[in-house]
Design a protein around this motif. Structure first.
Motif, PDB file in Angstrom:
ATOM      1  N   VAL A  82       0.718  -1.154  -0.002  1.00  0.00           N
ATOM      2  CA  VAL A  82       0.132   0.022  -0.022  1.00  0.00           C
ATOM      3  C   VAL A  82       0.904   1.264  -0.089  1.00  0.00           C
ATOM      4  O   VAL A  82       1.782   1.398   0.660  1.00  0.00           O
ATOM      5  CB  VAL A  82      -0.906  -0.052   1.451  1.00  0.00           C
ATOM      6  N   ILE A  83       0.507   2.246  -0.917  1.00  0.00           N
ATOM      7  CA  ILE A  83       1.272   3.554  -0.767  1.00  0.00           C
ATOM      8  C   ILE A  83       0.601   4.211   0.529  1.00  0.00           C
ATOM      9  O   ILE A  83      -0.513   4.397   0.746  1.00  0.00           O
ATOM     10  CB  ILE A  83       0.684   4.286  -2.021  1.00  0.00           C
ATOM     11  N   THR A  84       1.409   4.763   1.302  1.00  0.00           N
ATOM     12  CA  THR A  84       1.020   5.523   2.390  1.00  0.00           C
ATOM     13  C   THR A  84       1.827   6.819   2.507  1.00  0.00           C
ATOM     14  O   THR A  84       2.800   7.111   1.646  1.00  0.00           O
ATOM     15  CB  THR A  84       1.407   4.894   3.632  1.00  0.00           C
ATOM     16  N   VAL A  85       1.371   7.661   3.365  1.00  0.00           N
ATOM     17  CA  VAL A  85       1.861   8.883   3.520  1.00  0.00           C
ATOM     18  C   VAL A  85       2.284   9.340   4.840  1.00  0.00           C
ATOM     19  O   VAL A  85       1.701   8.604   5.750  1.00  0.00           O
ATOM     20  CB  VAL A  85       1.074  10.177   2.830  1.00  0.00           C
ATOM     21  N   HIS A  86       2.860  10.409   5.272  1.00  0.00           N
ATOM     22  CA  HIS A  86       3.310  10.778   6.610  1.00  0.00           C
ATOM     23  C   HIS A  86       2.567  11.983   7.025  1.00  0.00           C
ATOM     24  O   HIS A  86       2.208  12.860   5.970  1.00  0.00           O
ATOM     25  CB  HIS A  86       4.718  10.826   6.628  1.00  0.00           C
ATOM     26  N   PRO A  87       2.119  12.173   8.163  1.00  0.00           N
ATOM     27  CA  PRO A  87       1.349  13.533   8.715  1.00  0.00           C
ATOM     28  C   PRO A  87       2.114  14.730   8.391  1.00  0.00           C
ATOM     29  O   PRO A  87       1.394  15.652   8.229  1.00  0.00           O
ATOM     30  CB  PRO A  87       1.224  13.130  10.216  1.00  0.00           C
ATOM     31  N   LEU A  88       3.665  14.667   8.097  1.00  0.00           N
ATOM     32  CA  LEU A  88       4.101  16.081   7.841  1.00  0.00           C
ATOM     33  C   LEU A  88       4.246  16.223   6.498  1.00  0.00           C
ATOM     34  O   LEU A  88       4.768  17.080   6.267  1.00  0.00           O
ATOM     35  CB  LEU A  88       5.426  16.045   8.621  1.00  0.00           C
ATOM     36  N   ASP A  89       3.799  15.440   5.643  1.00  0.00           N
ATOM     37  CA  ASP A  89       4.016  15.564   4.194  1.00  0.00           C
ATOM     38  C   ASP A  89       3.010  16.659   3.646  1.00  0.00           C
ATOM     39  O   ASP A  89       2.040  16.912   4.482  1.00  0.00           O
ATOM     40  CB  ASP A  89       3.590  14.237   3.394  1.00  0.00           C
ATOM     41  N   PHE A  90       3.466  17.398   2.581  1.00  0.00           N
ATOM     42  CA  PHE A  90       2.398  18.616   2.160  1.00  0.00           C
ATOM     43  C   PHE A  90       1.398  18.195   1.490  1.00  0.00           C
ATOM     44  O   PHE A  90       1.529  17.063   0.535  1.00  0.00           O
ATOM     45  CB  PHE A  90       3.466  19.549   1.345  1.00  0.00           C
ATOM     46  N   VAL A  91       0.202  18.760   1.512  1.00  0.00           N
ATOM     47  CA  VAL A  91      -1.008  18.386   0.810  1.00  0.00           C
ATOM     48  C   VAL A  91      -0.650  18.281  -0.836  1.00  0.00           C
ATOM     49  O   VAL A  91      -1.171  17.616  -1.458  1.00  0.00           O
ATOM     50  CB  VAL A  91      -2.209  19.346   1.104  1.00  0.00           C
ATOM     51  N   GLU A  92       0.166  19.246  -1.396  1.00  0.00           N
ATOM     52  CA  GLU A  92       0.351  19.188  -2.705  1.00  0.00           C
ATOM     53  C   GLU A  92       1.277  17.913  -3.170  1.00  0.00           C
ATOM     54  O   GLU A  92       0.747  17.326  -4.265  1.00  0.00           O
ATOM     55  CB  GLU A  92       1.275  20.447  -3.004  1.00  0.00           C
ATOM     56  N   GLU A  93       2.013  17.509  -2.231  1.00  0.00           N
ATOM     57  CA  GLU A  93       2.948  16.224  -2.749  1.00  0.00           C
ATOM     58  C   GLU A  93       1.977  15.015  -2.735  1.00  0.00           C
ATOM     59  O   GLU A  93       1.926  14.558  -3.633  1.00  0.00           O
ATOM     60  CB  GLU A  93       3.925  16.076  -1.489  1.00  0.00           C
TER      61      GLU A  93
END
Length: 215
Positions: A82-93
């Motif tokens: 699964v592709i996941t993201v981090h809480p501190l990633d920017f919404v644009e990314e």
């Protein structure tokens, strides 16, 4: 804006040993479209969508539906890895991830544990907030040369009239990369005085159009 500010933290999860029937129940009960699949340590090992569940369920058009299909393990239909993201990633990314991978949801993880979830609906709502279209305002688009120092000149004209700017976006002017377009929303229902000042300062206003000009 970072993902932590917009993610949902109350996430419905299941394990790979749970059944398709249980996933169907949760999807319907909570009106959601995705369920992260986690292990005993709350680490994301898969994800199941409403489409996955629908495709694996008996068709309502079958004369003799095989209801035992609903007892199959979610591990047999989940998407993994699964592709996941981090809480501190920017919404644009994260928006770029949605676009490039053609997905509609990503789990949010920290220290490899599930802490939230982001859907395409969340991204659209954030876009509305970032562009200021959720408050009464007028949109103005100004074409400027693509060189440093152009934004302050435009903003100063708005500031001189003591008006709040809801949002500012800058994007390329497609017909000619020597120019850019500054798009800003001003909290006024009568933008004409600003537009007149911009034109008097030799700025080219693309929107609103001048009276008599074709679209």
């Amino acid at each position: 804006m970072i993902i932590e500010e917009m993610m949902k933290t109350e996430v419905q999860t299941l394990t790979e040993e749970d059944t398709i029937e249980e996933a169907l129940r949760i999807l319907n009960a909570h009106h959601i479209r995705h369920i992260p699949i986690v292990d005993k340590d709350d680490q994301v090992i898969g994800i199941v969508s409403d489409r996955d569940v629908r495709d694996a369920s008996p068709s309502v058009f079958e004369q003799d539906p095989q209801l035992n299909q609903l007892r199959n393990r979610l591990g047999s239909i989940m998407t993994s890895p699964v592709i996941t993201v981090h809480p501190l990633d920017f919404v644009e990314e994260v928006a770029t991830i949605f676009y490039e991978h053609e997905i509609a949801c990503v789990p949010v993880t920290s220290n490899e544990k599930l802490v939230g979830i982001i859907t395409e609906k969340d991204l659209l709502y954030t876009l509305i907030q970032l562009t200021g279209t959720n408050v009464q305002s007028s949109q103005i688009e100004v074409k400027v040369p693509n060189r440093p120092g152009m934004l302050p000149g435009v903003v100063d004209i708005v500031g001189n009239r003591k008006l709040n700017i809801s949002s500012i976006l800058i994007y390329p002017y497609k017909p000619d990369n020597h120019y850019k377009v500054i798009v800003f929303r001003v909290q006024t229902m009568n933008p004409n005085p600003i537009i007149d000042e911009l034109r008097a300062a030799d700025y080219e206003v693309l929107w609103p159009k001048a009276p008599g000009l074709s679209l």
